[in-house]
Design a protein around this motif. Structure first.
Motif, PDB file in Angstrom:
ATOM      1  N   LYS A 104       4.272   9.599 -19.805  1.00 39.13           N
ATOM      2  CA  LYS A 104       4.053   9.566 -18.347  1.00 39.13           C
ATOM      3  C   LYS A 104       4.990   8.706 -17.718  1.00 39.13           C
ATOM      4  N   TYR A 105       5.742   8.149 -18.494  1.00 39.15           N
ATOM      5  CA  TYR A 105       6.939   7.097 -18.072  1.00 39.15           C
ATOM      6  C   TYR A 105       8.227   7.513 -18.152  1.00 39.15           C
ATOM      7  N   PRO A 106       9.097   7.108 -17.373  1.00 41.55           N
ATOM      8  CA  PRO A 106      10.488   7.470 -17.771  1.00 41.55           C
ATOM      9  C   PRO A 106      11.105   7.081 -19.173  1.00 41.55           C
ATOM     10  N   LYS A 107      11.483   8.027 -19.667  1.00 40.25           N
ATOM     11  CA  LYS A 107      12.130   7.772 -21.277  1.00 40.25           C
ATOM     12  C   LYS A 107      13.146   6.866 -21.333  1.00 40.25           C
ATOM     13  N   ALA A 108      13.874   6.700 -20.162  1.00 40.02           N
ATOM     14  CA  ALA A 108      15.061   5.873 -20.260  1.00 40.02           C
ATOM     15  C   ALA A 108      14.653   4.181 -20.089  1.00 40.02           C
ATOM     16  N   LEU A 109      13.491   3.821 -19.717  1.00 34.65           N
ATOM     17  CA  LEU A 109      13.015   2.735 -19.412  1.00 34.65           C
ATOM     18  C   LEU A 109      12.054   2.297 -20.673  1.00 34.65           C
ATOM     19  N   SER A 110      11.829   3.011 -21.662  1.00 37.77           N
ATOM     20  CA  SER A 110      10.907   2.882 -22.780  1.00 37.77           C
ATOM     21  C   SER A 110      11.431   3.319 -24.146  1.00 37.77           C
ATOM     22  N   GLY A 111      11.355   2.725 -25.131  1.00 39.76           N
ATOM     23  CA  GLY A 111      11.899   3.280 -26.504  1.00 39.76           C
ATOM     24  C   GLY A 111      10.958   2.658 -27.453  1.00 39.76           C
ATOM     25  N   ASN A 112      10.638   3.566 -28.689  1.00 35.96           N
ATOM     26  CA  ASN A 112       9.924   2.895 -29.862  1.00 35.96           C
ATOM     27  C   ASN A 112      10.917   2.029 -30.711  1.00 35.96           C
ATOM     28  N   ILE A 113      10.366   1.497 -31.513  1.00 37.15           N
ATOM     29  CA  ILE A 113      10.837   0.649 -32.654  1.00 37.15           C
ATOM     30  C   ILE A 113      10.185   1.091 -33.917  1.00 37.15           C
ATOM     31  N   ASP A 150       0.951  -1.021   0.062  1.00 37.43           N
ATOM     32  CA  ASP A 150       0.032  -0.014  -0.174  1.00 37.43           C
ATOM     33  C   ASP A 150       1.036   1.376   0.151  1.00 37.43           C
ATOM     34  N   GLU A 151       1.857   1.273   0.756  1.00 36.92           N
ATOM     35  CA  GLU A 151       2.678   2.384   0.819  1.00 36.92           C
ATOM     36  C   GLU A 151       3.491   2.528  -0.425  1.00 36.92           C
ATOM     37  N   ILE A 152       4.068   1.413  -1.097  1.00 41.28           N
ATOM     38  CA  ILE A 152       4.618   1.539  -2.351  1.00 41.28           C
ATOM     39  C   ILE A 152       3.839   2.162  -3.437  1.00 41.28           C
ATOM     40  N   GLN A 153       2.505   1.710  -3.316  1.00 40.96           N
ATOM     41  CA  GLN A 153       1.603   2.137  -4.646  1.00 40.96           C
ATOM     42  C   GLN A 153       1.321   3.846  -4.391  1.00 40.96           C
ATOM     43  N   ARG A 154       1.266   4.088  -3.046  1.00 46.20           N
ATOM     44  CA  ARG A 154       0.903   5.485  -2.793  1.00 46.20           C
ATOM     45  C   ARG A 154       1.994   6.466  -3.021  1.00 46.20           C
ATOM     46  N   LYS A 155       3.320   6.013  -2.653  1.00 47.63           N
ATOM     47  CA  LYS A 155       4.553   7.115  -2.760  1.00 47.63           C
ATOM     48  C   LYS A 155       5.159   6.666  -4.028  1.00 47.63           C
ATOM     49  N   GLY A 156       5.299   5.317  -4.634  1.00 40.05           N
ATOM     50  CA  GLY A 156       6.391   4.869  -5.503  1.00 40.05           C
ATOM     51  C   GLY A 156       7.656   4.985  -5.484  1.00 40.05           C
ATOM     52  N   ILE A 157       8.516   4.349  -6.267  1.00 38.58           N
ATOM     53  CA  ILE A 157      10.048   4.416  -6.057  1.00 38.58           C
ATOM     54  C   ILE A 157      10.634   5.662  -6.861  1.00 38.58           C
ATOM     55  N   SER A 158      11.529   6.126  -6.650  1.00 33.75           N
ATOM     56  CA  SER A 158      12.304   7.131  -7.274  1.00 33.75           C
ATOM     57  C   SER A 158      13.616   6.761  -7.819  1.00 33.75           C
ATOM     58  N   GLN A 159      14.052   7.882  -8.676  1.00 32.56           N
ATOM     59  CA  GLN A 159      15.557   7.400  -9.287  1.00 32.56           C
ATOM     60  C   GLN A 159      16.445   7.544  -8.214  1.00 32.56           C
TER      61      GLN A 159
END
Length: 508
Positions: free
Chosen positions: A288-297, A151-160
């Motif tokens: 809305k998601y970090p660019k470093a963790l996603s990329g187009n083909i 519950d705490e993780i989903q409310r706050k999330g994790i950061s870089q």
């Protein structure tokens, strides 16, 4: 001119007159119609001669497709080629791995089609003038659904910053390293033997050498299996490994770990995309998601393909071929994005072809000129008839409205601020504001060939000229939606302006 008086209306005191053509006028009309007929015949002849002048090896009828690919996409390209040729036995696809060439860069941007990742596209020394997005590669953090801090993780999330701290201290790991109030619950870190995953995580935490000292596994499927059994498990894998084969649902007992992108200590409205895979995929698409963790083909070409075989193959990749992405570790596109890329593929382009023989070229020019005169005569005859046969009473025709744009073709993501200048804005944690153009405007302009932007340090006021879009010489000025000082340009757009069409809310 003589007139025949057919009706006298005493109520309004008007006379409706119907003109009767004189013999001289009839002769002019006959000459005009003969001229039109001759023009039409010449036009047909020009088309016939033009077809005869084409060389026998017309590329639009070529059933061979050459596809060069960066090494990481080679097996996906081979899968697509095999499945497409199985359904279309008259087509041959030659897949070329750029690593087989001493100059891999040239192999990637040569003739024909190329399949490249976002990183390879940015690294090209000669940017392509045309590309479409055909898939996506996303790296995600995952945990057990029964994690004691869920519950705490989903409310706050994790950061870089928290992840960097976790990887820099390989000793006794606990969830307090990632979130406040982690209760010092033990954290069991799992690492997958996948260069793409580890490289993406390394880029995200801004570390040249990622040191993961947790339990090593051989594949993403094995990592998911281990975390399903371990309430304190945590690790990174490709998004596709979370999906139940065949229905795009998440596997049991696994949760996505939210990422606090703006690092304000909570998952706010702009970051809340983790409820299901559909919302998450769309959130990744609109940035809305970090660019470093996603990329187009991308499918890339030096210019928009005119070869029917290449066009048909790309249409298949964007429709039936999407089902083969997941089996090769990638993610398919959401429905609205597929349609946007298909529309781009189907756009008509003006091409100028060189005649096969100079004699045919001269004949075609003459015939086209005569055809033009014929069309002018036709228009003059129509206009003349209109004024001669003008009625006293006109019936107003009902106005018909056709829907040009709908929610399937124009994307308007939630959570952004849109302005009447067809720009969007998004405020970062530090108070800076990102500005881009909306999906509607890139539909109107078509493929962008060049962008002129303000320089860093320039001050602008709301309504001032912000940037200029150039499309084959034609220019469109975009005005600023707010007042401020330019702090940085998007350098990607300077080298490859077409990214504005393919990803107006992310790379563009």
């Amino acid at each position: 001119m003589t007139y025949c008086y057919l009706c006298h209306n005493s109520s309004f005191g008007t006379i409706i007159e119907y003109p009767i053509a004189s013999p001289k006028q009839k002769g002019k009309i006959m000459k005009t119609r003969i001229f039109m007929l001759v023009g039409f015949i010449l036009f047909i002849c020009s088309i016939t001669i033009g077809k005869a002048a084409q060389p026998e090896n017309n590329p639009s009828r070529d059933g061979t497709i050459n596809v060069s690919t960066s090494p990481d996409l080679y097996y996906l390209a081979m899968k697509w080629a095999g499945e497409y040729c199985r359904a279309n036995p008259d087509v041959t696809i030659n897949v070329i791995n750029s690593s087989d060439n001493n100059d891999g860069e040239k192999a990637t941007i040569g003739t024909g089609l190329s399949l490249v990742s976002a990183g390879a596209l940015s690294a090209m020394n000669k940017p392509s003038s045309w590309n479409v997005v055909i898939g996506r590669n996303v790296i995600v953090p995952v945990m057990n659904a029964k994690n004691p801090c869920v519950d705490e993780i989903q409310r706050k999330g994790i950061s870089q910053e928290g992840l960097a701290r976790l990887f820099e201290n390989p000793g006794n790991l606990n969830w307090s390293m990632l979130i406040e109030n982690g209760q010092n619950a033990p954290l069991h870190l799992y690492s997958v033997n996948d260069m793409t995953v580890n490289s993406g995580v390394s880029d995200f935490i801004k570390s040249d050498h990622l040191k993961i000292t947790g339990t090593a596994v051989n594949s993403g499927q094995e990592l998911i299996s281990e975390i399903q059994k371990d309430p304190n498990g945590f690790g990174f894998c490709k998004l596709v490994h979370l999906m139940v084969p065949g229905n795009s649902q998440m596997v049991d007992n696994i949760r996505l770990v939210p990422i606090d992108k703006n690092e304000n200590g909570k998952i706010d409205f702009m970051e809340d995309i983790y409820d299901n895979l559909q919302d998450f995929s769309r959130g990744v698409w609109i940035g809305k998601y970090p660019k470093a963790l996603s990329g187009n083909i991308y499918a890339v070409a030096s210019m928009k393909p005119e070869n029917n075989s290449e066009t048909d193959f790309l249409q298949w990749v964007l429709t039936d071929g999407q089902q083969f992405l997941s089996g090769n570790g990638y993610c398919d596109l959401v429905s609205g994005e597929r349609q946007t890329q298909l529309d781009k593929l189907r756009e008509k382009s003006l091409t100028i072809t060189t005649p096969y023989h100079d004699t045919y070229a001269i004949v075609k020019i003459i015939l086209l000129a005569l055809t033009g005169f014929g069309m002018i005569g036709f228009i003059m005859d129509i206009v003349g008839r209109h004024f001669r046969n003008k009625k006293a009473v006109f019936k107003q025709q009902p106005l018909s409205v056709s829907n040009v744009f709908d929610d399937e073709s124009v994307i308007a993501p939630k959570g952004l601020f849109f302005d009447k200048t067809h720009t969007w804005t998004y405020m970062e944690k530090d108070g800076s504001v990102k500005i881009g153009i909306d999906d509607f405007l890139q539909h109107i302009t078509g493929p962008i060939t060049r962008i002129e932007m303000k320089n860093a340090g320039d001050k602008i006021k709301k309504g001032d000229k912000l940037l200029t879009l150039v499309q084959k010489g034609k220019q469109l000025t975009i005005h600023a939606p707010l007042t401020g000082t330019i702090t940085a340009q998007n350098k990607t757009l300077i080298a490859n302006a077409s990214v504005l069409n393919t990803a107006p809310y992310t790379e563009g």
